[in-house]
Design a protein around this motif. Structure first.
Motif, PDB file in Angstrom:
ATOM      1  N   PRO B  17       4.962  13.526   0.845  1.00  0.00           N
ATOM      2  CA  PRO B  17       4.365  14.524  -0.050  1.00  0.00           C
ATOM      3  C   PRO B  17       2.854  14.508   0.086  1.00  0.00           C
ATOM      4  CG  PRO B  17       5.142  12.598  -1.270  1.00  0.00           C
ATOM      5  CD  PRO B  17       5.650  12.471   0.127  1.00  0.00           C
ATOM      6  N   PRO B  18       2.231  15.638   0.008  1.00  0.00           N
ATOM      7  CA  PRO B  18       0.777  15.699   0.121  1.00  0.00           C
ATOM      8  C   PRO B  18       0.114  15.043  -1.084  1.00  0.00           C
ATOM      9  CG  PRO B  18       1.656  17.789  -0.607  1.00  0.00           C
ATOM     10  CD  PRO B  18       2.832  16.929  -0.290  1.00  0.00           C
ATOM     11  N   GLY B  19      -1.118  14.698  -0.885  1.00  0.00           N
ATOM     12  CA  GLY B  19      -1.850  14.091  -1.986  1.00  0.00           C
ATOM     13  C   GLY B  19      -1.786  12.591  -1.991  1.00  0.00           C
ATOM     14  N   LEU B  20      -1.099  12.018  -1.020  1.00  0.00           N
ATOM     15  CA  LEU B  20      -1.058  10.561  -0.943  1.00  0.00           C
ATOM     16  C   LEU B  20      -2.386  10.049  -0.412  1.00  0.00           C
ATOM     17  CD1 LEU B  20       2.424   9.491   0.442  1.00  0.00           C
ATOM     18  CD2 LEU B  20       1.514   9.319  -1.864  1.00  0.00           C
ATOM     19  N   PRO B  21      -2.766   8.863  -0.828  1.00  0.00           N
ATOM     20  CA  PRO B  21      -3.957   8.243  -0.220  1.00  0.00           C
ATOM     21  C   PRO B  21      -3.714   8.017   1.259  1.00  0.00           C
ATOM     22  CG  PRO B  21      -3.268   7.065  -2.215  1.00  0.00           C
ATOM     23  CD  PRO B  21      -2.189   8.042  -1.880  1.00  0.00           C
ATOM     24  N   GLU B  58      13.355   1.428  -0.686  1.00  0.00           N
ATOM     25  CA  GLU B  58      13.563   2.189   0.536  1.00  0.00           C
ATOM     26  C   GLU B  58      12.453   3.215   0.714  1.00  0.00           C
ATOM     27  OE1 GLU B  58      14.983   2.517   3.952  1.00  0.00           O
ATOM     28  OE2 GLU B  58      16.335   1.474   2.589  1.00  0.00           O
ATOM     29  N   ASP B  59      12.220   3.965  -0.353  1.00  0.00           N
ATOM     30  CA  ASP B  59      11.227   5.017  -0.256  1.00  0.00           C
ATOM     31  C   ASP B  59      10.190   4.814  -1.344  1.00  0.00           C
ATOM     32  OD1 ASP B  59      14.058   6.904  -1.177  1.00  0.00           O
ATOM     33  OD2 ASP B  59      12.879   5.587  -2.446  1.00  0.00           O
ATOM     34  N   PHE B  60       9.841   3.569  -1.534  1.00  0.00           N
ATOM     35  CA  PHE B  60       8.921   3.274  -2.624  1.00  0.00           C
ATOM     36  C   PHE B  60       7.943   2.220  -2.165  1.00  0.00           C
ATOM     37  CE2 PHE B  60       7.708   2.418  -7.006  1.00  0.00           C
ATOM     38  CZ  PHE B  60       7.760   3.700  -7.532  1.00  0.00           C
ATOM     39  N   ASP B  61       6.714   2.375  -2.529  1.00  0.00           N
ATOM     40  CA  ASP B  61       5.711   1.389  -2.161  1.00  0.00           C
ATOM     41  C   ASP B  61       5.582   0.348  -3.264  1.00  0.00           C
ATOM     42  OD1 ASP B  61       5.529   3.335  -0.336  1.00  0.00           O
ATOM     43  OD2 ASP B  61       3.352   3.510  -0.377  1.00  0.00           O
ATOM     44  N   HIS B  62       5.249  -0.857  -2.842  1.00  0.00           N
ATOM     45  CA  HIS B  62       5.183  -1.940  -3.809  1.00  0.00           C
ATOM     46  C   HIS B  62       3.890  -2.732  -3.662  1.00  0.00           C
ATOM     47  CE1 HIS B  62       9.299  -1.439  -5.233  1.00  0.00           C
ATOM     48  NE2 HIS B  62       9.591  -1.123  -3.979  1.00  0.00           N
ATOM     49  N   THR B  63       3.429  -3.241  -4.762  1.00  0.00           N
ATOM     50  CA  THR B  63       2.208  -4.041  -4.757  1.00  0.00           C
ATOM     51  C   THR B  63       2.542  -5.480  -4.382  1.00  0.00           C
ATOM     52  OG1 THR B  63       2.437  -4.768  -7.032  1.00  0.00           O
ATOM     53  CG2 THR B  63       1.414  -2.631  -6.666  1.00  0.00           C
ATOM     54  N   ILE B  88       4.095  -3.289  11.197  1.00  0.00           N
ATOM     55  CA  ILE B  88       5.381  -3.404  10.508  1.00  0.00           C
ATOM     56  C   ILE B  88       5.357  -2.713   9.152  1.00  0.00           C
ATOM     57  CG2 ILE B  88       7.018  -5.069   9.547  1.00  0.00           C
ATOM     58  CD1 ILE B  88       6.141  -6.995  11.738  1.00  0.00           C
ATOM     59  N   THR B  89       4.251  -2.815   8.472  1.00  0.00           N
ATOM     60  CA  THR B  89       4.152  -2.161   7.175  1.00  0.00           C
ATOM     61  C   THR B  89       3.011  -1.157   7.172  1.00  0.00           C
ATOM     62  OG1 THR B  89       2.740  -3.923   6.314  1.00  0.00           O
ATOM     63  CG2 THR B  89       5.091  -4.129   5.911  1.00  0.00           C
ATOM     64  N   ARG B  90       3.093  -0.243   6.237  1.00  0.00           N
ATOM     65  CA  ARG B  90       2.003   0.709   5.992  1.00  0.00           C
ATOM     66  C   ARG B  90       1.494   0.436   4.575  1.00  0.00           C
ATOM     67  NH1 ARG B  90       3.843   5.897   7.696  1.00  0.00           N
ATOM     68  NH2 ARG B  90       2.869   5.211   9.635  1.00  0.00           N
ATOM     69  N   GLN B  91       0.176   0.460   4.463  1.00  0.00           N
ATOM     70  CA  GLN B  91      -0.406   0.182   3.150  1.00  0.00           C
ATOM     71  C   GLN B  91      -1.277   1.346   2.706  1.00  0.00           C
ATOM     72  OE1 GLN B  91      -2.078  -3.917   4.068  1.00  0.00           O
ATOM     73  NE2 GLN B  91      -1.094  -4.344   2.119  1.00  0.00           N
ATOM     74  N   ARG B  92      -1.169   1.630   1.420  1.00  0.00           N
ATOM     75  CA  ARG B  92      -2.005   2.677   0.822  1.00  0.00           C
ATOM     76  C   ARG B  92      -2.657   2.139  -0.437  1.00  0.00           C
ATOM     77  NH1 ARG B  92       1.955   6.245   2.837  1.00  0.00           N
ATOM     78  NH2 ARG B  92       1.031   7.982   4.005  1.00  0.00           N
ATOM     79  N   GLN B  93      -3.838   2.668  -0.698  1.00  0.00           N
ATOM     80  CA  GLN B  93      -4.590   2.237  -1.862  1.00  0.00           C
ATOM     81  C   GLN B  93      -4.325   3.208  -3.009  1.00  0.00           C
ATOM     82  OE1 GLN B  93      -6.850  -0.450  -1.158  1.00  0.00           O
ATOM     83  NE2 GLN B  93      -7.083  -0.792  -3.353  1.00  0.00           N
ATOM     84  N   GLU B  97      -4.533  -0.782  -6.908  1.00  0.00           N
ATOM     85  CA  GLU B  97      -3.453  -1.485  -6.227  1.00  0.00           C
ATOM     86  C   GLU B  97      -3.313  -1.032  -4.774  1.00  0.00           C
ATOM     87  OE1 GLU B  97      -0.365  -0.289  -8.782  1.00  0.00           O
ATOM     88  OE2 GLU B  97      -0.561  -1.997 -10.132  1.00  0.00           O
ATOM     89  N   ARG B  98      -2.863  -1.946  -3.971  1.00  0.00           N
ATOM     90  CA  ARG B  98      -2.585  -1.660  -2.569  1.00  0.00           C
ATOM     91  C   ARG B  98      -1.088  -1.812  -2.350  1.00  0.00           C
ATOM     92  NH1 ARG B  98      -6.551  -3.728   2.090  1.00  0.00           N
ATOM     93  NH2 ARG B  98      -7.874  -2.397   0.824  1.00  0.00           N
ATOM     94  N   ARG B  99      -0.436  -0.722  -2.092  1.00  0.00           N
ATOM     95  CA  ARG B  99       1.025  -0.744  -2.022  1.00  0.00           C
ATOM     96  C   ARG B  99       1.515  -0.678  -0.579  1.00  0.00           C
ATOM     97  NH1 ARG B  99       3.808   0.577  -6.723  1.00  0.00           N
ATOM     98  NH2 ARG B  99       2.479   0.639  -8.578  1.00  0.00           N
ATOM     99  N   SER B 100       2.633  -1.336  -0.331  1.00  0.00           N
ATOM    100  CA  SER B 100       3.160  -1.461   1.028  1.00  0.00           C
ATOM    101  C   SER B 100       4.580  -0.934   1.128  1.00  0.00           C
ATOM    102  CB  SER B 100       3.168  -2.934   1.461  1.00  0.00           C
ATOM    103  OG  SER B 100       1.901  -3.521   1.295  1.00  0.00           O
ATOM    104  N   HIS B 101       4.906  -0.434   2.305  1.00  0.00           N
ATOM    105  CA  HIS B 101       6.301  -0.198   2.630  1.00  0.00           C
ATOM    106  C   HIS B 101       6.480  -0.401   4.132  1.00  0.00           C
ATOM    107  CE1 HIS B 101       4.723   3.905   3.482  1.00  0.00           C
ATOM    108  NE2 HIS B 101       5.631   3.877   4.445  1.00  0.00           N
TER     109      HIS B 101
END
Lengths: 125, 125
Positions: B17-21, B58-63, B88-93, B97-101
């Motif tokens: 979805p657009p608008g993601l960091p 699965e489709d959720f980022d976690h801190t 292996i992971t992607r991180q977004r701010q 918080e910095r979340r990973s999936h």
DNA sequence: TGCTAAGTTCGACTCAACTCGTACTGCTGC
DNA sequence: GCAGCAGTACGAGTTGAGTCGAACTTAGCA
């Protein structure tokens, strides 16, 4: 899947022709650990060794010299030992030579698909 | 910069979805290297992280805190950075918080079956 | 404005792994 | 016996990863 099931005979089975030298000490199938195997495969030289064994031989053991690696013998000993102790290769002593092959059945049983990744690997990227 | 050179339709770019960091710096799909990925996964703590991400989200980022790991923050930063830099992971701010999936699609495209091994892994053996 | 919390950065320490030279073992053939 | 060869064992130097404390950065909020 591998020939034997259940009961966990602690040591591997492999229906090999009699008269072969005993394999050198190695972990049993049930002792294979993913993190150890991955660690052993995270080295380009060892990846090269395993890949070459997979692609250019299947049911044949090969000596260190067969690989044509341009490293001192002591370095090669180190890497072949690392592969064997991780459970990736099996080594047997044939007279003066120590020959290796990949434990394909064991690895496919424990970590299906892993060897395919190694076979598809290329040193370049 | 996943230039995705060449005719290959690249791998499907995940429809986010657009608008993601913006994701933090990471290797492109074509820059993923097997030996680097395996090296990053050869650590039990990082294996724990990736496996938990695979199984419990699965489709959720976690801190970082979501994992409940009993390590100092600086150690966790180190490991999360190692996973991200290996691809292996992607991180977004997200604010503070910095979340990973896990980059499931990219990894399945480059190294099919690898994540299955991680998901099947258990710390015990 | 100032506090708090999530996470990073930095530096230091420890320890394991890689690399390699040298010495050694053990088999084989003359 | 003895020479030559395949491979190991050992030790030293070096590098890199893991671990962690302490100080710092930044967003959100009262």
């Amino acid at each position: 899947m591998s020939a034997t099931t259940g009961a966990a005979p602690a040591v591997k089975v492999l229906p090999e022709p009699p008269g072969l030298p005993e394999p050198l000490p190695e972990p049993g199938v049930d002792e294979l650990r993913l993190e150890t195997v991955l660690g052993a495969l995270s080295d380009p030289l060892r990846l090269t060794i395993v890949r070459k064994l997979l692609l250019e031989s299947e049911d044949f053991d090969h000596t260190c010299g067969w690989f044509g690696l341009d490293r001192p013998k002591s370095s090669l000993t180190h890497h072949f030992k690392a592969l064997r102790e991780a459970g990736i290769t099996r080594q047997r002593q044939y007279g003066l030579e120590r020959r290796s092959h990949v434990r394909v059945e064991d690895l496919n049983a424990r970590f299906p698909g892993l060897l395919d990744l190694v076979a598809a690997w290329s040193p370049q990227g």
